[in-house]
Write a protein that holds these residues in place. Structure first.
Motif, PDB file in Angstrom:
ATOM      1  N   ASN A   1       0.853  -1.170   0.000  1.00  0.00           N
ATOM      2  CA  ASN A   1       0.000   0.000   0.000  1.00  0.00           C
ATOM      3  C   ASN A   1       0.900   1.235   0.000  1.00  0.00           C
ATOM      4  O   ASN A   1       1.643   1.444   0.953  1.00  0.00           O
ATOM      5  CB  ASN A   1      -0.902  -0.014   1.230  1.00  0.00           C
ATOM      6  CG  ASN A   1      -1.887   1.126   1.249  1.00  0.00           C
ATOM      7  OD1 ASN A   1      -1.784   2.059   0.468  1.00  0.00           O
ATOM      8  ND2 ASN A   1      -2.845   1.056   2.140  1.00  0.00           N
ATOM      9  N   PRO A   2       0.863   2.053  -1.036  1.00  0.00           N
ATOM     10  CA  PRO A   2       1.761   3.205  -1.083  1.00  0.00           C
ATOM     11  C   PRO A   2       1.453   4.265  -0.024  1.00  0.00           C
ATOM     12  O   PRO A   2       2.276   5.124   0.235  1.00  0.00           O
ATOM     13  CB  PRO A   2       1.555   3.768  -2.489  1.00  0.00           C
ATOM     14  CG  PRO A   2       0.242   3.269  -2.921  1.00  0.00           C
ATOM     15  CD  PRO A   2       0.039   1.955  -2.232  1.00  0.00           C
ATOM     16  N   PHE A   3       0.294   4.182   0.618  1.00  0.00           N
ATOM     17  CA  PHE A   3      -0.057   5.163   1.632  1.00  0.00           C
ATOM     18  C   PHE A   3       0.199   4.665   3.047  1.00  0.00           C
ATOM     19  O   PHE A   3      -0.097   5.359   4.009  1.00  0.00           O
ATOM     20  CB  PHE A   3      -1.521   5.575   1.484  1.00  0.00           C
ATOM     21  CG  PHE A   3      -1.856   6.095   0.126  1.00  0.00           C
ATOM     22  CD1 PHE A   3      -1.270   7.251  -0.358  1.00  0.00           C
ATOM     23  CD2 PHE A   3      -2.739   5.412  -0.687  1.00  0.00           C
ATOM     24  CE1 PHE A   3      -1.563   7.723  -1.619  1.00  0.00           C
ATOM     25  CE2 PHE A   3      -3.046   5.884  -1.951  1.00  0.00           C
ATOM     26  CZ  PHE A   3      -2.455   7.039  -2.417  1.00  0.00           C
TER      27      PHE A   3
ATOM     28  N   TYR B   1       9.812   6.895   2.594  1.00  0.00           N
ATOM     29  CA  TYR B   1      10.567   7.740   1.669  1.00  0.00           C
ATOM     30  C   TYR B   1      10.440   7.303   0.211  1.00  0.00           C
ATOM     31  O   TYR B   1      10.289   8.126  -0.672  1.00  0.00           O
ATOM     32  CB  TYR B   1      12.040   7.779   2.074  1.00  0.00           C
ATOM     33  CG  TYR B   1      12.258   8.558   3.331  1.00  0.00           C
ATOM     34  CD1 TYR B   1      12.026   9.923   3.362  1.00  0.00           C
ATOM     35  CD2 TYR B   1      12.658   7.934   4.504  1.00  0.00           C
ATOM     36  CE1 TYR B   1      12.187  10.649   4.529  1.00  0.00           C
ATOM     37  CE2 TYR B   1      12.826   8.649   5.671  1.00  0.00           C
ATOM     38  CZ  TYR B   1      12.591  10.004   5.673  1.00  0.00           C
ATOM     39  OH  TYR B   1      12.753  10.712   6.817  1.00  0.00           O
ATOM     40  N   HIS B   2      10.468   6.000  -0.060  1.00  0.00           N
ATOM     41  CA  HIS B   2      10.367   5.591  -1.454  1.00  0.00           C
ATOM     42  C   HIS B   2       8.977   5.869  -2.014  1.00  0.00           C
ATOM     43  O   HIS B   2       8.827   6.153  -3.189  1.00  0.00           O
ATOM     44  CB  HIS B   2      10.760   4.122  -1.631  1.00  0.00           C
ATOM     45  CG  HIS B   2       9.998   3.165  -0.775  1.00  0.00           C
ATOM     46  ND1 HIS B   2      10.265   2.985   0.563  1.00  0.00           N
ATOM     47  CD2 HIS B   2       8.981   2.347  -1.062  1.00  0.00           C
ATOM     48  CE1 HIS B   2       9.448   2.091   1.063  1.00  0.00           C
ATOM     49  NE2 HIS B   2       8.653   1.676   0.096  1.00  0.00           N
ATOM     50  N   HIS B   3       7.948   5.848  -1.170  1.00  0.00           N
ATOM     51  CA  HIS B   3       6.614   6.200  -1.637  1.00  0.00           C
ATOM     52  C   HIS B   3       6.477   7.706  -1.807  1.00  0.00           C
ATOM     53  O   HIS B   3       5.799   8.169  -2.718  1.00  0.00           O
ATOM     54  CB  HIS B   3       5.542   5.673  -0.681  1.00  0.00           C
ATOM     55  CG  HIS B   3       5.501   4.182  -0.610  1.00  0.00           C
ATOM     56  ND1 HIS B   3       5.428   3.385  -1.720  1.00  0.00           N
ATOM     57  CD2 HIS B   3       5.551   3.340   0.444  1.00  0.00           C
ATOM     58  CE1 HIS B   3       5.419   2.117  -1.364  1.00  0.00           C
ATOM     59  NE2 HIS B   3       5.494   2.067  -0.049  1.00  0.00           N
TER      60      HIS B   3
ATOM     61  N   THR C   1      -5.913  12.907  -3.697  1.00  0.00           N
ATOM     62  CA  THR C   1      -5.841  11.450  -3.616  1.00  0.00           C
ATOM     63  C   THR C   1      -4.741  11.015  -2.663  1.00  0.00           C
ATOM     64  O   THR C   1      -4.936  10.127  -1.825  1.00  0.00           O
ATOM     65  CB  THR C   1      -5.590  10.851  -5.019  1.00  0.00           C
ATOM     66  OG1 THR C   1      -6.615  11.274  -5.896  1.00  0.00           O
ATOM     67  CG2 THR C   1      -5.534   9.340  -4.965  1.00  0.00           C
ATOM     68  N   ILE C   2      -3.582  11.647  -2.760  1.00  0.00           N
ATOM     69  CA  ILE C   2      -2.460  11.315  -1.875  1.00  0.00           C
ATOM     70  C   ILE C   2      -2.816  11.618  -0.424  1.00  0.00           C
ATOM     71  O   ILE C   2      -2.643  10.783   0.465  1.00  0.00           O
ATOM     72  CB  ILE C   2      -1.191  12.089  -2.302  1.00  0.00           C
ATOM     73  CG1 ILE C   2      -0.693  11.577  -3.654  1.00  0.00           C
ATOM     74  CG2 ILE C   2      -0.092  11.967  -1.247  1.00  0.00           C
ATOM     75  CD1 ILE C   2       0.378  12.451  -4.275  1.00  0.00           C
ATOM     76  N   SER C   3      -3.331  12.802  -0.156  1.00  0.00           N
ATOM     77  CA  SER C   3      -3.603  13.176   1.235  1.00  0.00           C
ATOM     78  C   SER C   3      -4.746  12.366   1.836  1.00  0.00           C
ATOM     79  O   SER C   3      -4.696  11.987   2.998  1.00  0.00           O
ATOM     80  CB  SER C   3      -3.858  14.679   1.354  1.00  0.00           C
ATOM     81  OG  SER C   3      -5.171  15.006   1.065  1.00  0.00           O
ATOM     82  N   THR C   4      -5.779  12.044   1.040  1.00  0.00           N
ATOM     83  CA  THR C   4      -6.894  11.251   1.558  1.00  0.00           C
ATOM     84  C   THR C   4      -6.460   9.828   1.879  1.00  0.00           C
ATOM     85  O   THR C   4      -6.790   9.298   2.946  1.00  0.00           O
ATOM     86  CB  THR C   4      -8.057  11.228   0.543  1.00  0.00           C
ATOM     87  OG1 THR C   4      -8.445  12.570   0.268  1.00  0.00           O
ATOM     88  CG2 THR C   4      -9.236  10.457   1.078  1.00  0.00           C
ATOM     89  N   GLY C   5      -5.720   9.202   0.976  1.00  0.00           N
ATOM     90  CA  GLY C   5      -5.227   7.852   1.233  1.00  0.00           C
ATOM     91  C   GLY C   5      -4.312   7.795   2.439  1.00  0.00           C
ATOM     92  O   GLY C   5      -4.409   6.888   3.276  1.00  0.00           O
ATOM     93  N   PHE C   6      -3.444   8.788   2.570  1.00  0.00           N
ATOM     94  CA  PHE C   6      -2.522   8.833   3.707  1.00  0.00           C
ATOM     95  C   PHE C   6      -3.272   9.026   5.021  1.00  0.00           C
ATOM     96  O   PHE C   6      -3.005   8.346   6.003  1.00  0.00           O
ATOM     97  CB  PHE C   6      -1.508   9.962   3.500  1.00  0.00           C
ATOM     98  CG  PHE C   6      -0.585  10.160   4.657  1.00  0.00           C
ATOM     99  CD1 PHE C   6       0.431   9.261   4.914  1.00  0.00           C
ATOM    100  CD2 PHE C   6      -0.746  11.243   5.515  1.00  0.00           C
ATOM    101  CE1 PHE C   6       1.285   9.446   5.991  1.00  0.00           C
ATOM    102  CE2 PHE C   6       0.097  11.429   6.582  1.00  0.00           C
ATOM    103  CZ  PHE C   6       1.112  10.528   6.812  1.00  0.00           C
TER     104      PHE C   6
END
Length: 161
Positions: free
Chosen positions: A63-65, A90-92, A134-139
């Motif tokens: 899971n990238p998040f 870091y890699h994500h 999308t990034i902030s919601t998944g995180f």
């Protein structure tokens, strides 16, 4: 909105300093790829050094998040405080920056070669906003899930900041 999201949390538990460290130790596996075989599944994997820990949620799928959880256990008189910081691994985070860069170049490409300048001018902010949301919601969803597991595990309450 931050490009690479981060979230901080202060937890308070009635467990002693030693009990908190023991609970973290018994509920986290080593950072090995073989942690899922031959044993009880543990909710976290990572390293605990003294009063500091660095954990990630132990998931079967990638899971990238999935946040990296860094924390510090601080003993007080009647309770124990746990300062927790959730960050993208870091890699994500690097992958997210690449995705945003590619969307920027795509928008510039459309801007340079499209016949309608006005529509293309609105395209970059729209793509950038969708990717960033999308990034902030998944995180945030993954952080809330990890925080709830920690709260249940340590019988802790969140200290308002």
């Amino acid at each position: 909105m931050k490009l690479i999201p981060q979230q901080k949390l202060m937890l308070i538990t009635n467990y002693t300093f030693e009990e908190v460290l023991e609970l973290l130790n018994t509920n986290s596996a080593s950072n090995s790829y073989l942690t899922g075989f031959g044993g009880k599944a543990r909710p976290f994997k990572g390293v605990i050094n003294g009063n500091n820990f660095k954990l990630i949620k132990n998931k079967i799928f990638r899971n990238p998040f999935n946040p990296c959880i860094k924390g510090k256990v601080i003993p007080f008189l009647n309770d124990t405080h746990i300062l927790v910081t959730f960050r993208l691994q870091y890699h994500h985070a690097f992958l997210m920056v690449i995705i945003l860069t590619v969307t920027g170049f795509l928008s510039l490409y459309f801007l340079a070669f499209a016949n309608t300048f006005e529509i293309t001018l609105l395209l970059f902010p729209a793509i950038f906003t969708v990717v960033a949301l999308t990034i902030s919601t998944g995180f945030k969803n993954e952080c809330n899930e990890a925080a709830n597991i920690l709260k249940l595990l340590l019988n802790a309450q969140t200290l308002p900041q």
